[in-house]
Design a protein around this motif. Structure first.
Motif, PDB file in Angstrom:
ATOM      1  N   LEU A   1       0.828  -1.206   0.000  1.00  0.00           N
ATOM      2  CA  LEU A   1       0.000   0.000   0.000  1.00  0.00           C
ATOM      3  C   LEU A   1       0.860   1.253   0.000  1.00  0.00           C
ATOM      4  O   LEU A   1       1.994   1.239   0.467  1.00  0.00           O
ATOM      5  CB  LEU A   1      -0.900   0.019   1.240  1.00  0.00           C
ATOM      6  N   MET A   2       0.291   2.324  -0.524  1.00  0.00           N
ATOM      7  CA  MET A   2       0.919   3.639  -0.457  1.00  0.00           C
ATOM      8  C   MET A   2      -0.150   4.650  -0.070  1.00  0.00           C
ATOM      9  O   MET A   2      -1.335   4.405  -0.232  1.00  0.00           O
ATOM     10  CB  MET A   2       1.562   4.010  -1.794  1.00  0.00           C
ATOM     11  N   LYS A   3       0.277   5.773   0.462  1.00  0.00           N
ATOM     12  CA  LYS A   3      -0.658   6.807   0.869  1.00  0.00           C
ATOM     13  C   LYS A   3      -0.950   7.725  -0.310  1.00  0.00           C
ATOM     14  O   LYS A   3      -0.042   8.113  -1.036  1.00  0.00           O
ATOM     15  CB  LYS A   3      -0.086   7.607   2.027  1.00  0.00           C
TER      16      LYS A   3
ATOM     17  N   ASP B   1      -4.947   4.871   2.279  1.00  0.00           N
ATOM     18  CA  ASP B   1      -4.025   3.839   1.815  1.00  0.00           C
ATOM     19  C   ASP B   1      -4.641   3.151   0.602  1.00  0.00           C
ATOM     20  O   ASP B   1      -5.772   2.658   0.675  1.00  0.00           O
ATOM     21  CB  ASP B   1      -3.774   2.797   2.908  1.00  0.00           C
TER      22      ASP B   1
ATOM     23  N   ASP C   1       7.203   4.221   5.660  1.00  0.00           N
ATOM     24  CA  ASP C   1       6.398   5.081   4.801  1.00  0.00           C
ATOM     25  C   ASP C   1       7.112   5.426   3.500  1.00  0.00           C
ATOM     26  O   ASP C   1       6.484   5.690   2.488  1.00  0.00           O
ATOM     27  CB  ASP C   1       6.036   6.384   5.529  1.00  0.00           C
TER      28      ASP C   1
END
Length: 189
Positions: free
Chosen positions: A48-50, A63, A122
């Protein structure tokens, strides 16, 4: 990545590579749905990435999957088959050039190393298989100490940047560049 004849663990579980055909803006994606399936729990991993969105005039951070249709599920084929049959937007990814209807799997060791490297960070940079070439990374290294102690891989350095990244791969599927501290890097010859 290993396919087909991979040895299953004692419980008959493997890391299967699945495809989620739902739209990116769907209320519930397959990785969320699989986590709440009744019965024996199913372990699901999706990188996942923001991403920032604006809803109702407010900015929210959500996310989202790095690759919208890619997810990894640790379960047995016996357990997954009925779920996939009942969910038209969920499919196995099949081995190209393999036996007919042979689902892709990833060895437990490779998957566990990949998950350990990218989880809780992150600042992970993801790459597609086409982007991972010898031109992307420089030297073979081993990490001594820190969170990734003992991990071997390739070092990516960017000209003019002080950030050094370890390339962690699931061959043919996905690669991630994880920032590493220079004090933990040891060159392998």
């Amino acid at each position: 990545m290993t396919v087909g004849n991979q040895i299953e663990d004692q419980s008959g579980k493997r890391w299967y590579v699945l495809r989620d055909l739902k739209r990116a803006n769907a209320n519930e994606r397959a990785f969320q749905m699989l986590k709440r399936v009744e019965g024996e729990p199913i372990e699901v991993f999706t990188p996942l990435m923001k991403r920032a969105y604006e809803r109702g005039g407010r900015k929210i951070i959500v996310d989202v999957p790095v690759v919208s249709d890619l997810l990894f599920v640790h379960s047995s084929r016996r357990r997954l088959d009925p779920i996939i049959a009942d969910t038209p937007t969920l499919q196995y990814r099949y081995v190209k050039g393999g036996k007919r209807n042979e689902p892709m799997t990833v060895r437990d060791e490779e998957m566990n190393l990949f998950m350990a490297a990218v989880s809780g960070i992150d600042d992970v940079k993801y790459y597609t298989p086409e982007e991972v070439s010898p031109a992307l990374y420089d030297k073979r290294i081993v990490i001594i100490g820190g969170r990734l102690d003992g991990y071997e891989g390739r070092l990516k350095t960017t000209r003019g940047s002080r950030v050094k990244r370890l390339i962690v791969e699931l061959p043919g599927l996905l690669a991630a560049g994880v920032e590493v501290d220079a004090q933990y890097i040891k060159l392998v010859k």
